[in-house]
Motif scaffolding. Structure first.
Motif, short mmCIF file in Angstrom:
data_model
loop_
_atom_site.label_atom_id
_atom_site.label_comp_id
_atom_site.label_asym_id
_atom_site.label_seq_id
_atom_site.Cartn_x
_atom_site.Cartn_y
_atom_site.Cartn_z
N LEU A 14 0.84 -1.18 0.00
CA LEU A 14 0.00 0.00 0.00
C LEU A 14 0.88 1.24 0.00
O LEU A 14 1.86 1.31 0.74
N THR A 15 0.53 2.18 -0.83
CA THR A 15 1.09 3.52 -0.75
C THR A 15 -0.05 4.39 -0.25
O THR A 15 -1.12 4.43 -0.85
N TRP A 16 0.17 5.05 0.88
CA TRP A 16 -0.92 5.74 1.57
C TRP A 16 -0.39 7.05 2.13
O TRP A 16 0.53 7.05 2.96
N ARG A 17 -0.91 8.14 1.64
CA ARG A 17 -0.57 9.47 2.14
C ARG A 17 0.94 9.70 2.27
O ARG A 17 1.44 10.15 3.29
N GLY A 18 1.65 9.31 1.23
CA GLY A 18 3.09 9.54 1.19
C GLY A 18 3.94 8.48 1.87
O GLY A 18 5.16 8.61 1.91
N THR A 19 3.34 7.44 2.42
CA THR A 19 4.11 6.35 3.01
C THR A 19 3.87 5.08 2.21
O THR A 19 2.89 4.97 1.48
N SER A 20 4.75 4.12 2.38
CA SER A 20 4.56 2.84 1.69
C SER A 20 4.79 1.70 2.68
O SER A 20 5.54 1.84 3.65
N GLY A 21 4.13 0.62 2.41
CA GLY A 21 4.28 -0.57 3.23
C GLY A 21 4.07 -1.81 2.37
O GLY A 21 3.34 -1.78 1.39
N ILE A 23 4.03 -6.30 2.83
CA ILE A 23 4.19 -7.53 3.60
C ILE A 23 4.14 -8.69 2.62
O ILE A 23 3.21 -8.80 1.82
N ARG A 24 5.17 -9.53 2.69
CA ARG A 24 5.22 -10.74 1.88
C ARG A 24 5.27 -11.94 2.82
O ARG A 24 6.15 -12.01 3.68
N VAL A 25 4.32 -12.84 2.65
CA VAL A 25 4.22 -14.01 3.50
C VAL A 25 4.64 -15.24 2.69
O VAL A 25 4.13 -15.46 1.59
N TYR A 26 5.57 -15.99 3.25
CA TYR A 26 6.03 -17.25 2.67
C TYR A 26 5.51 -18.37 3.57
O TYR A 26 4.85 -18.09 4.57
N ASP A 27 5.82 -19.60 3.27
CA ASP A 27 5.29 -20.71 4.06
C ASP A 27 5.55 -20.57 5.56
O ASP A 27 4.64 -20.75 6.35
N HIS A 28 6.77 -20.25 5.96
CA HIS A 28 7.07 -20.19 7.40
C HIS A 28 7.82 -18.93 7.79
O HIS A 28 8.45 -18.90 8.85
N THR A 29 7.74 -17.91 6.97
CA THR A 29 8.42 -16.67 7.28
C THR A 29 7.69 -15.49 6.66
O THR A 29 6.88 -15.66 5.76
N VAL A 30 7.97 -14.32 7.19
CA VAL A 30 7.34 -13.09 6.72
C VAL A 30 8.43 -12.06 6.50
O VAL A 30 9.35 -11.94 7.30
N ARG A 31 8.32 -11.33 5.41
CA ARG A 31 9.20 -10.19 5.16
C ARG A 31 8.31 -8.96 5.06
O ARG A 31 7.24 -9.01 4.47
N ALA A 32 8.76 -7.87 5.63
CA ALA A 32 7.97 -6.63 5.60
C ALA A 32 8.89 -5.44 5.48
O ALA A 32 10.05 -5.48 5.90
N GLU A 33 8.36 -4.39 4.89
CA GLU A 33 9.08 -3.12 4.81
C GLU A 33 8.07 -2.00 4.98
O GLU A 33 6.89 -2.15 4.67
N THR A 34 8.55 -0.88 5.51
CA THR A 34 7.66 0.24 5.77
C THR A 34 8.42 1.56 5.75
O THR A 34 9.61 1.60 6.04
N SER A 35 7.69 2.60 5.42
CA SER A 35 8.24 3.95 5.57
C SER A 35 7.39 4.76 6.54
O SER A 35 7.69 5.92 6.81
#
Length: 101
Positions: A14-21, A23-35
């Protein structure tokens, strides 16, 4: 860290009001990024998080919080993605933390 040649089972962003986020979910792990609340985009240390939860953020966004020992990382998602994000995160990381308030 997941194998980069493996596709995630869920990829929300999602890009929302100038920020981005994202989330990527794999079988047993999660990767995320945010501003959100950051000077730029940062990788969320999901492996260091002691838990996660989803909280309302605004009428058109929800906040996925990854609670680490010394800080909380917030990734914004569209409200329409809340249910599928919750199901995927529970499968990968276990039950969410209780609400913050």
């Amino acid at each position: 860290m997941p194998d980069p040649s493996v596709s995630p089972t869920l990829d929300l962003q999602l890009t929302w009001r100038g920020t981005s986020g994202r989330i990527r979910v794999y079988d047993h792990t999660v990767r995320a990024e945010t501003s959100f609340e950051r000077d730029g985009v940062v990788q969320v240390p999901v492996d260091r998080a002691r838990g996660w939860r989803i909280e309302p953020c605004d009428f058109d966004a929800v906040c996925v919080e990854f609670v680490c020992e010394d800080e909380t990382f917030r990734v914004l998602l569209d409200t329409s993605d809340e249910r599928v994000a919750r199901l995927a995160l529970e499968r990968a990381l276990g039950a969410p933390l209780p609400p913050a308030s």
